[in-house]
Design an enzyme around this catalytic site. Structure first.
Site, PDB file in Angstrom:
ATOM      1  N   ASP A 109       0.813  -1.235   0.000  1.00 33.71           N
ATOM      2  CA  ASP A 109       0.000   0.000   0.000  1.00 33.71           C
ATOM      3  C   ASP A 109       0.839   1.274   0.000  1.00 33.71           C
ATOM      4  OD1 ASP A 109      -2.084  -1.658   2.443  1.00 33.71           O
ATOM      5  OD2 ASP A 109      -2.063  -1.830   0.271  1.00 33.71           O
TER       6      ASP A 109
HETATM    7  N1  LIG Z   1       3.545  -6.498  -2.624  1.00 35.81           N
HETATM    8  C1  LIG Z   1       2.278  -6.008  -2.651  1.00 35.81           C
HETATM    9  N2  LIG Z   1       1.245  -6.858  -2.754  1.00 35.81           N
HETATM   10  C2  LIG Z   1      -0.034  -6.367  -2.775  1.00 35.81           C
HETATM   11  C3  LIG Z   1      -0.268  -4.970  -2.644  1.00 35.81           C
HETATM   12  C4  LIG Z   1       0.863  -4.099  -2.553  1.00 35.81           C
HETATM   13  O1  LIG Z   1       0.719  -2.839  -2.495  1.00 35.81           O
HETATM   14  N3  LIG Z   1       2.115  -4.648  -2.572  1.00 35.81           N
HETATM   15  N4  LIG Z   1      -1.586  -4.504  -2.557  1.00 35.81           N
HETATM   16  C5  LIG Z   1      -2.497  -5.552  -2.089  1.00 35.81           C
HETATM   17  C6  LIG Z   1      -3.958  -5.260  -1.833  1.00 35.81           C
HETATM   18  N5  LIG Z   1      -4.155  -5.149  -0.385  1.00 35.81           N
HETATM   19  C7  LIG Z   1      -4.661  -3.962   0.037  1.00 35.81           C
HETATM   20  O2  LIG Z   1      -5.097  -3.142  -0.802  1.00 35.81           O
HETATM   21  C8  LIG Z   1      -3.899  -6.228   0.521  1.00 35.81           C
HETATM   22  C9  LIG Z   1      -4.160  -7.531   0.125  1.00 35.81           C
HETATM   23  C10 LIG Z   1      -3.899  -8.591   0.984  1.00 35.81           C
HETATM   24  C11 LIG Z   1      -3.399  -8.395   2.243  1.00 35.81           C
HETATM   25  C12 LIG Z   1      -3.116  -9.587   3.095  1.00 35.81           C
HETATM   26  O3  LIG Z   1      -2.749  -9.459   4.240  1.00 35.81           O
HETATM   27  N6  LIG Z   1      -3.292 -10.809   2.506  1.00 35.81           N
HETATM   28  C13 LIG Z   1      -2.986 -12.094   3.184  1.00 35.81           C
HETATM   29  C14 LIG Z   1      -4.007 -13.168   2.796  1.00 35.81           C
HETATM   30  C15 LIG Z   1      -5.419 -12.714   3.098  1.00 35.81           C
HETATM   31  C16 LIG Z   1      -6.425 -13.755   2.589  1.00 35.81           C
HETATM   32  O4  LIG Z   1      -6.009 -14.883   2.241  1.00 35.81           O
HETATM   33  O5  LIG Z   1      -7.625 -13.409   2.546  1.00 35.81           O
HETATM   34  C17 LIG Z   1      -1.626 -12.601   2.684  1.00 35.81           C
HETATM   35  O6  LIG Z   1      -1.279 -12.330   1.486  1.00 35.81           O
HETATM   36  O7  LIG Z   1      -0.976 -13.332   3.450  1.00 35.81           O
HETATM   37  C18 LIG Z   1      -3.137  -7.089   2.665  1.00 35.81           C
HETATM   38  C19 LIG Z   1      -3.390  -5.996   1.807  1.00 35.81           C
HETATM   39  C20 LIG Z   1      -2.396  -6.720  -3.062  1.00 35.81           C
HETATM   40  N7  LIG Z   1      -1.081  -7.231  -2.917  1.00 35.81           N
END
Ligand SMILES: Nc1nc2c(c(=O)[nH]1)N[C@@H](CN(C=O)c1ccc(C(=O)N[C@@H](CCC(=O)O)C(=O)O)cc1)CN2
Length: 288
Positions: free
Chosen positions: A232
């Site tokens: 983000d």
């Molecule tokens: N490296 C990046 N990856 C992602 C970004 C970014 O800016 N840099 N934006 C996100 C979108 N996002 C908020 O807008 C977001 C998505 C997912 C998570 C998160 O904690 N995901 C967990 C799994 C959650 C699940 O399985 O439902 C994880 O990946 O372990 C936080 C913020 C998209 N990706």
């Protein structure tokens, strides 16, 4: 004698500030019998960098685009320009990624089908099958790529196979809820856009609407930004806000916020695909 076709092009450039840039560009266009239709420029005096976007009609046909590029090379070199010259008719090939929430995906598919967004959605990739029927109805290839902590590297390899095989120009994270690896963010730097469901830099990370409700906000918002390894934190492209009040629950805020998310993401995709967005460090310059 028939008049040769006029082909509209977009020339974008950025370079260190220097006397004579605009003169050199306008001289080039004049020498190539071109008419300027629209021109935007910005000189950032803080860091001495210059940005320009010119929409022009060239006297030749589309097959003369490469000749224009070849000739502009000599104009760009003395100014150390980063530049691009594309026919307006070029449609960018877009891959959309989604998890469970499908409102942004639905909006992008509708805007594409209606001609509002001049793009081609060449694939949708999701870690769930919730939206397979909608995507298939639109005639767009759907790829189910499940993700767990253990399978994330393999899932990203599959994603890049799809990106490369379909010659994708832009990846759009339309509420795709998986953190992407530093390696993938590097490989897609400047051509991957995410919609975050808050008015960044407020309420980063998970459950921003719950954070906003706890804070008693009077506006909810959404932020479309380029994706970087820092969650983000990527350069902001477009934002949208909607008024709310004390009576709204977190779920109400999320429902209200969905319109802001779709609007901000569509605007960011449009501006990116119209070559209006320049990344300058942690910020963007948007010439519109
Ligand atoms: N490296 C990046 N990856 C992602 C970004 C970014 O800016 N840099 N934006 C996100 C979108 N996002 C908020 O807008 C977001 C998505 C997912 C998570 C998160 O904690 N995901 C967990 C799994 C959650 C699940 O399985 O439902 C994880 O990946 O372990 C936080 C913020 C998209 N990706």
């Amino acid at each position: 004698m028939s008049t040769p076709p006029n082909t509209e092009h977009i020339l974008t450039l950025d370079c260190p500030e220097s006397p004579g840039i605009v003169h050199a560009v306008s001289r080039f266009l004049l020498d190539h019998g071109s008419d300027i239709i629209d021109n935007h420029q910005f000189g950032d005096r803080r860091d001495g960098h210059f940005f320009m976007r010119v929409h022009f009609a060239a006297s030749g046909g589309e097959n003369d685009t490469q000749a224009l590029r070849d000739d502009f090379t000599a104009v760009a070199a003395p100014f150390a320009m980063r530049w691009q010259l594309e026919p307006v008719s070029t449609r960018r090939r877009v891959l959309v990624m989604v998890s469970r929430y499908g409102h942004c995906l639905n909006d992008l598919l509708f805007r594409t089908r209606s001609g509002d967004l001049p793009i081609d959605v060449v694939a949708v990739v999701s870690n769930h099958r919730d939206h397979e029927e909608l995507v298939t109805w639109h005639g767009v290839p759907f790829f189910h790529v499940p993700v767990t902590a253990a399978t994330k590297p393999r899932a990203e390899t599959r994603l890049m196979e799809i990106v490369d095989s379909l010659d994708v120009d832009l990846v759009v994270l339309a509420r795709y809820m998986q953190v992407l690896s530093d390696d993938l963010c590097g490989r897609l730097a400047g051509r991957m856009i995410n919609i975050h469901h808050s008015f960044l830099p407020s309420f980063k990370g998970a459950k921003p609407y719950h954070q906003a409700h706890e804070r008693g906000v009077k506006l909810v918002g959404a932020t479309a930004h380029y994706v970087t390894a820092d969650l983000d934190e990527g350069p902001i492209i477009a934002q949208e806000v909607i008024a709310v009040d004390h009576s709204h629950t977190p779920d109400d805020l999320a429902a209200i916020g969905r319109d802001a998310e779709s609007a901000a993401l569509a605007r960011a995709v449009r501006w990116h695909c119209e070559d209006r967005v320049f990344v300058q460090g942690r910020r963007t310059v948007v010439l519109r």
